[in-house]
Design a protein around this motif. Structure first.
Motif, PDB file in Angstrom:
ATOM      1  N   THR A 121     -17.201  51.785  48.371  1.00 37.10           N
ATOM      2  CA  THR A 121     -17.359  52.421  47.071  1.00 37.10           C
ATOM      3  C   THR A 121     -16.069  53.117  46.624  1.00 37.10           C
ATOM      4  N   ARG A 122     -15.279  53.587  47.608  1.00 32.41           N
ATOM      5  CA  ARG A 122     -14.011  54.240  47.272  1.00 32.41           C
ATOM      6  C   ARG A 122     -13.059  53.262  46.591  1.00 32.41           C
ATOM      7  N   SER A 123     -13.000  52.020  47.092  1.00 32.06           N
ATOM      8  CA  SER A 123     -12.121  51.015  46.487  1.00 32.06           C
ATOM      9  C   SER A 123     -12.631  50.610  45.104  1.00 32.06           C
ATOM     10  N   PHE A 124     -13.913  50.736  44.870  1.00 33.26           N
ATOM     11  CA  PHE A 124     -14.491  50.442  43.573  1.00 33.26           C
ATOM     12  C   PHE A 124     -14.167  51.548  42.575  1.00 33.26           C
ATOM     13  N   LEU A 125     -14.166  52.787  43.019  1.00 35.09           N
ATOM     14  CA  LEU A 125     -13.941  53.929  42.137  1.00 35.09           C
ATOM     15  C   LEU A 125     -12.465  54.139  41.804  1.00 35.09           C
ATOM     16  N   ARG A 126     -11.579  53.746  42.692  1.00 33.27           N
ATOM     17  CA  ARG A 126     -10.149  53.966  42.468  1.00 33.27           C
ATOM     18  C   ARG A 126      -9.659  53.347  41.154  1.00 33.27           C
ATOM     19  N   PRO A 127      -9.965  52.076  40.828  1.00 30.12           N
ATOM     20  CA  PRO A 127      -9.528  51.515  39.545  1.00 30.12           C
ATOM     21  C   PRO A 127     -10.165  52.237  38.343  1.00 30.12           C
ATOM     22  N   ILE A 128     -11.417  52.634  38.486  1.00 31.23           N
ATOM     23  CA  ILE A 128     -12.088  53.352  37.397  1.00 31.23           C
ATOM     24  C   ILE A 128     -11.437  54.718  37.205  1.00 31.23           C
ATOM     25  N   ASP A 129     -11.147  55.401  38.306  1.00 33.32           N
ATOM     26  CA  ASP A 129     -10.452  56.695  38.216  1.00 33.32           C
ATOM     27  C   ASP A 129      -9.084  56.523  37.529  1.00 33.32           C
ATOM     28  N   ALA A 130      -8.380  55.437  37.848  1.00 36.99           N
ATOM     29  CA  ALA A 130      -7.068  55.184  37.236  1.00 36.99           C
ATOM     30  C   ALA A 130      -7.216  54.950  35.728  1.00 36.99           C
ATOM     31  N   MET A 131      -8.265  54.233  35.340  1.00 37.08           N
ATOM     32  CA  MET A 131      -8.507  53.995  33.910  1.00 37.08           C
ATOM     33  C   MET A 131      -8.788  55.312  33.189  1.00 37.08           C
ATOM     34  N   VAL A 132      -9.657  56.127  33.783  1.00 35.00           N
ATOM     35  CA  VAL A 132     -10.025  57.407  33.178  1.00 35.00           C
ATOM     36  C   VAL A 132      -8.793  58.306  33.083  1.00 35.00           C
TER      37      VAL A 132
ATOM     38  N   ILE B 278      -2.374  51.565  32.716  1.00 34.23           N
ATOM     39  CA  ILE B 278      -3.322  51.662  33.836  1.00 34.23           C
ATOM     40  C   ILE B 278      -2.784  50.794  34.970  1.00 34.23           C
ATOM     41  N   PRO B 279      -2.678  51.357  36.174  1.00 34.32           N
ATOM     42  CA  PRO B 279      -2.271  50.509  37.300  1.00 34.32           C
ATOM     43  C   PRO B 279      -3.344  49.439  37.572  1.00 34.32           C
ATOM     44  N   VAL B 280      -2.916  48.187  37.649  1.00 34.23           N
ATOM     45  CA  VAL B 280      -3.852  47.096  37.922  1.00 34.23           C
ATOM     46  C   VAL B 280      -3.911  46.927  39.436  1.00 34.23           C
ATOM     47  N   MET B 281      -5.118  47.157  39.986  1.00 32.84           N
ATOM     48  CA  MET B 281      -5.273  47.185  41.451  1.00 32.84           C
ATOM     49  C   MET B 281      -5.969  45.950  42.009  1.00 32.84           C
ATOM     50  N   SER B 282      -6.454  45.094  41.113  1.00 31.13           N
ATOM     51  CA  SER B 282      -7.159  43.916  41.602  1.00 31.13           C
ATOM     52  C   SER B 282      -7.173  42.847  40.515  1.00 31.13           C
ATOM     53  N   LYS B 283      -7.704  41.677  40.881  1.00 35.55           N
ATOM     54  CA  LYS B 283      -7.817  40.579  39.923  1.00 35.55           C
ATOM     55  C   LYS B 283      -9.263  40.365  39.503  1.00 35.55           C
ATOM     56  N   ASP B 284     -10.142  41.231  39.950  1.00 36.46           N
ATOM     57  CA  ASP B 284     -11.549  41.111  39.598  1.00 36.46           C
ATOM     58  C   ASP B 284     -11.786  41.642  38.172  1.00 36.46           C
ATOM     59  N   GLU B 285     -13.057  41.874  37.839  1.00 39.68           N
ATOM     60  CA  GLU B 285     -13.395  42.331  36.497  1.00 39.68           C
ATOM     61  C   GLU B 285     -12.710  43.650  36.143  1.00 39.68           C
TER      62      GLU B 285
ATOM     63  N   GLY C 233      -9.823  44.703  37.250  1.00 37.63           N
ATOM     64  CA  GLY C 233      -8.430  44.356  36.988  1.00 37.63           C
ATOM     65  C   GLY C 233      -8.274  43.735  35.607  1.00 37.63           C
ATOM     66  N   GLN C 234      -9.246  42.898  35.224  1.00 38.84           N
ATOM     67  CA  GLN C 234      -9.208  42.278  33.897  1.00 38.84           C
ATOM     68  C   GLN C 234      -9.371  43.329  32.795  1.00 38.84           C
ATOM     69  N   VAL C 235     -10.266  44.297  33.031  1.00 38.05           N
ATOM     70  CA  VAL C 235     -10.440  45.382  32.056  1.00 38.05           C
ATOM     71  C   VAL C 235      -9.144  46.196  31.956  1.00 38.05           C
ATOM     72  N   SER C 236      -8.528  46.484  33.092  1.00 41.33           N
ATOM     73  CA  SER C 236      -7.257  47.229  33.089  1.00 41.33           C
ATOM     74  C   SER C 236      -6.194  46.471  32.303  1.00 41.33           C
TER      75      SER C 236
ATOM     76  N   LEU D 268      -4.055  46.285  24.899  1.00 42.36           N
ATOM     77  CA  LEU D 268      -4.412  47.029  23.696  1.00 42.36           C
ATOM     78  C   LEU D 268      -3.451  48.192  23.467  1.00 42.36           C
ATOM     79  N   PHE D 269      -3.184  48.944  24.533  1.00 43.50           N
ATOM     80  CA  PHE D 269      -2.248  50.070  24.410  1.00 43.50           C
ATOM     81  C   PHE D 269      -0.872  49.585  23.966  1.00 43.50           C
ATOM     82  N   SER D 270      -0.447  48.462  24.506  1.00 45.55           N
ATOM     83  CA  SER D 270       0.858  47.904  24.159  1.00 45.55           C
ATOM     84  C   SER D 270       0.901  47.496  22.687  1.00 45.55           C
ATOM     85  N   ARG D 271      -0.148  46.834  22.217  1.00 44.53           N
ATOM     86  CA  ARG D 271      -0.195  46.409  20.813  1.00 44.53           C
ATOM     87  C   ARG D 271      -0.207  47.619  19.876  1.00 44.53           C
ATOM     88  N   MET D 272      -0.989  48.622  20.235  1.00 40.24           N
ATOM     89  CA  MET D 272      -1.046  49.838  19.423  1.00 40.24           C
ATOM     90  C   MET D 272       0.319  50.525  19.410  1.00 40.24           C
TER      91      MET D 272
END
Length: 181
Positions: free
Chosen positions: A1-12, A28-35, A37-40, A46-50
């Motif tokens: 669960t810690r590895s799952f929360l780390r990308p979410i914490d980075a996004m927040v 946002i640091p991209v930590m994986s290639k899963d969903e 990572g895709q959201v990141s 989006l941030f870059s375009r803005m």
């Protein structure tokens, strides 16, 4: 669960940092290639375009603030980015038309022609249109006054002292008219 929360914490954390600083340069640091990572990646895009759109608008508006109207916003191909681009570019075109017309009118006045130069390539709107119409009315009124005084002077030079300038002179022209009459 810690590895799952780390990308979410980075996004927040990144989202809060952007919200607090207003700096869209954070990513946002991209930590994986899963969903996650895709959201990141999607959020970073989006941030870059803005950031690119806002930076482009800032650069163009800095040029406008310094009296340079040749640059236009380029970034913005769809949605609100396109609306922002079109709105800023339309505003610049309106301001540029007024500036060009004022420059040409001032030149015309300096050369003794009481004519308002109009830029027919851009249809002025709102206060811009009102200002040009008011300037045109002012030039017509001044020309009418000058023509009336000129006619009176010509008659006086030919010995006809019965002619008077009947124009409704205003401002500095009142003294001139009264002196001739």
């Amino acid at each position: 669960t810690r590895s799952f929360l780390r990308p979410i914490d980075a996004m927040v954390k990144t989202a809060f940092t952007i919200a607090e600083t207003g700096d869209l340069g954070h990513r946002i640091p991209v930590m994986s290639k899963d969903e996650l990572g895709q959201v990141s990646n999607a959020l970073n895009d989006l941030f870059s375009r803005m950031n690119n759109a806002i930076s482009d608008v800032i650069a163009v508006m800095n040029q406008v603030a310094n009296g340079q109207f040749d640059k236009r916003v380029e970034v913005g191909k769809k949605g609100q980015f396109l609306e922002l681009k079109d709105g800023v570019n339309h505003s610049i075109a309106q301001i540029n038309s007024i500036v060009v017309a004022m420059q040409k009118t001032a030149s015309s006045f300096r050369s003794g022609r009481l004519e308002v130069a109009k830029d027919e390539t851009t249809e002025l709107q709102g206060a811009f249109s009102e200002m040009m119409n008011d300037l045109d009315r002012s030039a017509i009124q001044m020309k009418t006054t000058v023509d009336s005084i000129s006619t009176t002077l010509k008659s006086l030079s030919l010995g006809d002292f019965s002619v008077r300038s009947e124009v409704e002179a205003q401002g500095d022209f009142i003294q001139l008219k009264d002196s001739i009459n």
